[in-house]
Scaffold this active site. Structure first.
Site, PDB file in Angstrom:
ATOM      1  N   HIS A   1      17.150 -37.860  -6.539  1.00 31.52           N
ATOM      2  CA  HIS A   1      16.594 -38.270  -5.250  1.00 31.52           C
ATOM      3  C   HIS A   1      15.096 -37.960  -5.177  1.00 31.52           C
ATOM      4  O   HIS A   1      14.545 -37.870  -4.078  1.00 31.52           O
ATOM      5  CB  HIS A   1      17.368 -37.607  -4.116  1.00 31.52           C
ATOM      6  CG  HIS A   1      18.815 -37.992  -4.111  1.00 31.52           C
ATOM      7  ND1 HIS A   1      19.242 -39.246  -3.748  1.00 31.52           N
ATOM      8  CD2 HIS A   1      19.930 -37.318  -4.493  1.00 31.52           C
ATOM      9  CE1 HIS A   1      20.565 -39.320  -3.872  1.00 31.52           C
ATOM     10  NE2 HIS A   1      21.005 -38.159  -4.338  1.00 31.52           N
TER      11      HIS A   1
ATOM     12  N   ASN B   1      -2.041   2.280   5.747  1.00 31.63           N
ATOM     13  CA  ASN B   1      -1.198   1.151   5.335  1.00 31.63           C
ATOM     14  C   ASN B   1      -0.914   0.322   6.569  1.00 31.63           C
ATOM     15  O   ASN B   1      -0.722   0.885   7.642  1.00 31.63           O
ATOM     16  CB  ASN B   1       0.169   1.620   4.831  1.00 31.63           C
ATOM     17  CG  ASN B   1       0.083   2.360   3.536  1.00 31.63           C
ATOM     18  OD1 ASN B   1      -0.964   2.396   2.909  1.00 31.63           O
ATOM     19  ND2 ASN B   1       1.194   2.957   3.140  1.00 31.63           N
ATOM     20  N   GLY B   2      -0.787  -0.987   6.383  1.00 27.19           N
ATOM     21  CA  GLY B   2      -0.420  -1.846   7.509  1.00 27.19           C
ATOM     22  C   GLY B   2      -1.546  -2.780   7.881  1.00 27.19           C
ATOM     23  O   GLY B   2      -2.534  -2.920   7.144  1.00 27.19           O
TER      24      GLY B   2
ATOM     25  N   ARG C   1       4.959  -0.218  -6.163  1.00 24.85           N
ATOM     26  CA  ARG C   1       4.952  -0.972  -4.909  1.00 24.85           C
ATOM     27  C   ARG C   1       3.985  -2.144  -4.955  1.00 24.85           C
ATOM     28  O   ARG C   1       4.058  -3.035  -4.120  1.00 24.85           O
ATOM     29  CB  ARG C   1       4.563  -0.047  -3.748  1.00 24.85           C
ATOM     30  CG  ARG C   1       5.556   1.042  -3.478  1.00 24.85           C
ATOM     31  CD  ARG C   1       4.946   2.121  -2.624  1.00 24.85           C
ATOM     32  NE  ARG C   1       4.764   1.702  -1.240  1.00 24.85           N
ATOM     33  CZ  ARG C   1       5.629   1.930  -0.273  1.00 24.85           C
ATOM     34  NH1 ARG C   1       6.728   2.577  -0.541  1.00 24.85           N
ATOM     35  NH2 ARG C   1       5.401   1.550   0.951  1.00 24.85           N
TER      36      ARG C   1
ATOM     37  N   TRP D   1      -3.056  -2.777  -1.379  1.00 29.18           N
ATOM     38  CA  TRP D   1      -2.696  -4.160  -1.694  1.00 29.18           C
ATOM     39  C   TRP D   1      -3.457  -4.985  -0.670  1.00 29.18           C
ATOM     40  O   TRP D   1      -3.181  -4.905   0.530  1.00 29.18           O
ATOM     41  CB  TRP D   1      -1.189  -4.345  -1.571  1.00 29.18           C
ATOM     42  CG  TRP D   1      -0.706  -5.678  -2.029  1.00 29.18           C
ATOM     43  CD1 TRP D   1      -0.420  -6.048  -3.311  1.00 29.18           C
ATOM     44  CD2 TRP D   1      -0.411  -6.810  -1.210  1.00 29.18           C
ATOM     45  NE1 TRP D   1       0.024  -7.349  -3.335  1.00 29.18           N
ATOM     46  CE2 TRP D   1       0.035  -7.840  -2.071  1.00 29.18           C
ATOM     47  CE3 TRP D   1      -0.486  -7.081   0.159  1.00 29.18           C
ATOM     48  CZ2 TRP D   1       0.409  -9.107  -1.604  1.00 29.18           C
ATOM     49  CZ3 TRP D   1      -0.118  -8.334   0.620  1.00 29.18           C
ATOM     50  CH2 TRP D   1       0.324  -9.322  -0.254  1.00 29.18           C
TER      51      TRP D   1
ATOM     52  N   LYS E   1      12.746 -15.262 -10.444  1.00 30.52           N
ATOM     53  CA  LYS E   1      12.487 -14.217 -11.443  1.00 30.52           C
ATOM     54  C   LYS E   1      11.434 -14.685 -12.434  1.00 30.52           C
ATOM     55  O   LYS E   1      10.488 -13.982 -12.761  1.00 30.52           O
ATOM     56  CB  LYS E   1      13.799 -13.911 -12.161  1.00 30.52           C
ATOM     57  CG  LYS E   1      14.229 -12.547 -12.446  1.00 30.52           C
ATOM     58  CD  LYS E   1      14.601 -11.587 -11.384  1.00 30.52           C
ATOM     59  CE  LYS E   1      13.766 -11.527 -10.155  1.00 30.52           C
ATOM     60  NZ  LYS E   1      14.415 -11.004  -8.997  1.00 30.52           N
TER      61      LYS E   1
ATOM     62  N   GLU F   1      17.551 -17.980  -7.882  1.00 30.81           N
ATOM     63  CA  GLU F   1      17.162 -16.614  -8.233  1.00 30.81           C
ATOM     64  C   GLU F   1      16.519 -16.590  -9.631  1.00 30.81           C
ATOM     65  O   GLU F   1      15.520 -15.894  -9.860  1.00 30.81           O
ATOM     66  CB  GLU F   1      18.383 -15.684  -8.152  1.00 30.81           C
ATOM     67  CG  GLU F   1      18.187 -14.268  -8.663  1.00 30.81           C
ATOM     68  CD  GLU F   1      17.076 -13.488  -7.959  1.00 30.81           C
ATOM     69  OE1 GLU F   1      16.546 -13.947  -6.938  1.00 30.81           O
ATOM     70  OE2 GLU F   1      16.718 -12.414  -8.482  1.00 30.81           O
TER      71      GLU F   1
ATOM     72  N   LYS G   1       6.162  -4.459  -4.468  1.00 35.85           N
ATOM     73  CA  LYS G   1       7.601  -4.186  -4.462  1.00 35.85           C
ATOM     74  C   LYS G   1       8.135  -4.141  -3.037  1.00 35.85           C
ATOM     75  O   LYS G   1       9.163  -4.710  -2.723  1.00 35.85           O
ATOM     76  CB  LYS G   1       7.867  -2.847  -5.169  1.00 35.85           C
ATOM     77  CG  LYS G   1       9.328  -2.436  -5.185  1.00 35.85           C
ATOM     78  CD  LYS G   1      10.139  -3.353  -6.071  1.00 35.85           C
ATOM     79  CE  LYS G   1      11.598  -2.979  -6.134  1.00 35.85           C
ATOM     80  NZ  LYS G   1      12.383  -4.086  -6.705  1.00 35.85           N
TER      81      LYS G   1
ATOM     82  N   GLU H   1       7.839 -14.993 -10.809  1.00 38.31           N
ATOM     83  CA  GLU H   1       7.089 -13.805 -10.421  1.00 38.31           C
ATOM     84  C   GLU H   1       6.576 -12.991 -11.596  1.00 38.31           C
ATOM     85  O   GLU H   1       5.527 -12.378 -11.491  1.00 38.31           O
ATOM     86  CB  GLU H   1       7.839 -12.945  -9.406  1.00 38.31           C
ATOM     87  CG  GLU H   1       9.126 -12.339  -9.853  1.00 38.31           C
ATOM     88  CD  GLU H   1       9.788 -11.514  -8.747  1.00 38.31           C
ATOM     89  OE1 GLU H   1       9.112 -10.987  -7.871  1.00 38.31           O
ATOM     90  OE2 GLU H   1      11.027 -11.402  -8.771  1.00 38.31           O
TER      91      GLU H   1
ATOM     92  N   CYS I   1       0.830  -1.206   0.000  1.00 40.26           N
ATOM     93  CA  CYS I   1       0.000   0.000   0.000  1.00 40.26           C
ATOM     94  C   CYS I   1       0.869   1.264   0.000  1.00 40.26           C
ATOM     95  O   CYS I   1       1.977   1.262   0.519  1.00 40.26           O
ATOM     96  CB  CYS I   1      -0.868   0.039   1.241  1.00 40.26           C
ATOM     97  SG  CYS I   1      -1.876  -1.412   1.466  1.00 40.26           S
TER      98      CYS I   1
END
Ligand code: M6R
Length: 602
Positions: free
Chosen positions: A502, A99-100, A27, A73, A483, A479, A597, A486, A2
């Protein structure tokens, strides 16, 4: 996650808010809204979806010299018009954005608001309803706001408008970031300086559990106990052009391309006048005094930490453990006598990492933050900071911050190793080796055509994909998979190739893409053996190998760099593979679904 923008001044706040929200889009959000206060009314416009949709919603003649805006968000309640902020009290007197996460919102509802109907499913609404309740019992707005804040458990950054007051905007924060930007005859509030850098570069930090009374011509900060706090403004070094895409179609591509320049900038930032790589002596002493380092981070920063462990153990010979923040806070390992905690975080605001920092500080341990955002929460709260100098990273998919983090860790490891008199560190000419990395990165970002072609051939239509690696290539494989996941939504896994047989090899079918990274001589033939095993089971295998260990028939050759620094080069084609795979599949690269973000809730 947010984002908040607030404005009080003598011009229409509408464009400041909408432009600011656009700057916060990176964000991550799923709905947005603004409130504009004119002389006697407050107009609220909100919309599920993009800021562009919100713009359509706001009447062309909407006007207010006071305003607040929000990108949401979703945490409590799905993305919808009703759940989007701003939220208003029953009478419409109070309007807030938040926010939060308010952890005790249902307890507060039961205790104070049992008979009050809610208009949304959010935890936020309880805040504005409580403020109105306490004001109706005779408290001033400031008192009602303060009383409400004292009841909240959890994280918040809040902006509040009182419709009966044409001179004031209120703000407060706890754990979630919020800044006050100051100007002549106006003041702004933002969760990120980037949102309002066009208006001002003068900012005042707000600390947890402070309340801020913002007028056109002044800002008063108080603790919740009513004690006034004096704090000077600082100048944000951010340049408005740093946050523009320029001619690039996506921030991610721009930031991938910036990596050679970022590496050169880091070398300069950590070089003394004699050209030697240095780190602040107090940081070096702190590392030397520790008997074990714990790296704590999330996502891409965690992957950088894995590479950092290898660098620190090889160059400085200090044992390192790397932890995912969200796990570490709740399941701490047995700690040695003198541990040092290193927090790696691009944003400096990640709530999962911050909660660990708060905990280890309470336990009396020392800490260092490696971050890209000066002035961010983890920057301020750790004992020491190393900055990345990578410039703002806007794309949700982290690229240049990852390579900058590894470069910073290589600098720390080398300087500490030299301070200990270790031969490996003394003989490692890091400035030269990083210069070679920057050149290799340049060649790699210029190889877009071939990487786009590989992405088309291996990843355009697949459901899943595997990245294989051994040794430090395994960390880059992790990584690379993150990438790809996402931004292209392909189910991808980064795998230690020796582990395949295995269990996981059962997933290999005809045509399954398997991309193997090979940069280390010592594992070259083992991993090529693993590639043969998956080929025998029908996989569509692709080898990305470093010059020197490459073989005829490898699909991509990575220019040679020092064996300790190979992740800095080998990650670049992986970033570009993810980028082009996402484009091939029609995905919104810079705004991937469900992601934020800056992850400011735990
Ligand atoms: O700001 P931070 O480095 O603390 O963020 C950590 C992760 O949220 C972040 O790296 C995330 O995994 C990225 N979206 C990956 O591209």
């Amino acid at each position: 996650m947010c984002g908040i923008v607030g404005f009080i001044g003598t011009k229409n706040a509408k464009e400041v808010l909408l432009n600011g929200l656009e700057k916060l889009e990176y964000r991550g959000y799923d709905s947005a809204g603004i409130a504009l206060k004119s002389q006697d009314s407050v107009l609220v416009a909100k919309e599920k979806g993009r800021i562009a949709d919100l713009r359509e919603e706001v009447p062309a003649d909407a006007f207010g010299e006071i305003g607040i805006g929000h990108t949401r968000w979703a945490t409590h309640g799905k993305p919808s018009h009703a759940n989007a902020h701003p939220h208003q009290s029953k009478s419409g007197r109070y309007t807030i954005v938040h926010n939060g996460v308010i952890e005790n919102y249902s307890l507060l509802t039961d205790e104070y608001l049992a008979d009050v109907g809610f208009a949304s499913d959010t935890d936020t609404e309880v805040i504005v309803l409580l403020i109105e309740l306490f004001a109706s019992q005779g408290l001033t707005t400031k008192q009602a706001f303060t009383k409400t804040l004292s009841l909240l458990h959890g994280s918040y950054a809040i902006c509040l408008i009182d419709n009966q007051d044409n001179e004031t905007l209120y703000a407060a924060k706890n754990k979630s970031p919020l800044l006050i930007g100051t100007g002549k005859d106006f003041n702004v509030i933002a969760s990120d300086a980037m949102a309002v850098i066009r208006e001002t570069n003068q900012f005042i930090e707000i600390m947890d559990e402070e309340i801020v009374i913002v007028k056109r011509d002044g800002v008063t900060i108080e603790t919740l106990d009513g004690e006034e706090v004096t704090r000077e403004a600082y100048t944000a070094t951010l340049d408005a052009s740093d946050i523009e895409k320029g001619t690039y179609p996506h921030y991610m591509l721009k930031e991938t391309d910036e990596q050679p320049a970022v590496i050169r900038k880091i070398i300069q930032a950590y070089q003394n006048e004699e050209g030697e790589i240095t780190v602040d002596g107090t940081i070096v002493n702190e590392v030397l005094a520790s008997d074990r380092i714990h790296i704590v981070a999330c996502g891409t920063s965690y992957h950088a930490g894995l590479v950092g462990k290898n660098l620190i153990e090889k160059l400085a010979q200090i044992p390192v453990e790397v932890h995912v923040s969200s796990e570490f806070g709740y399941n701490m390992p047995l700690l040695s006598e003198k541990p040092l905690f290193i927090f790696i975080t691009q944003s400096g605001e990640t709530a999962d990492s911050r909660q660990v920092l708060v905990k280890v500080k309470e336990m009396g341990y020392r800490s260092l933050t490696i971050t890209n955002v000066p002035g961010s929460t983890l920057d301020r709260e750790a004992d020491h900071t190393m900055h990345l100098h990578a410039g703002p990273e806007i794309a949700v998919a982290s690229t240049k911050a990852y390579t900058a983090q590894i470069a910073a860790l290589s600098i720390l490891a080398t300087v500490v190793g030299r301070a200990k008199g270790l031969e490996t560190a003394k003989q490692f000419d890091l400035a030269v080796e990083l210069g070679i990395v920057a050149n290799a990165m340049e060649t790699l970002v210029d190889s877009k055509e071939i990487i786009e072609h590989i992405a088309g051939e291996y990843l355009a239509t697949t459901r899943n994909a595997f990245f294989l690696g051994r040794h430090i290539d395994y960390f880059v494989a992790m990584e690379a998979a993150l990438k790809l996941k996402e931004i292209s939504y392909i189910q991808a896994e980064g795998f230690a190739s020796g582990e395949l047989k295995h269990g996981t090899i059962a997933l290999i079918e005809e045509g399954t893409p398997v991309l193997a990274l090979i940069t280390q001589e010592s594992i070259n033939w083992n991993i090529r053996g693993n590639v043969k095993e998956v080929l025998a089971r029908g996989a569509n295998a692709c080898i990305l190998a470093m010059e020197g260990v490459n073989q005829p028939g490898d699909q991509f050759v990575i220019p040679k760099v020092h064996e300790l620094l190979t992740p800095l080069a080998s990650v670049v084609p992986c970033q570009l593979l993810a980028y082009y795979a996402a484009l091939h599949r029609g995905c919104d690269v810079d705004k991937p679904r469900n992601l934020a973000k800056s992850v400011t809730v735990e």
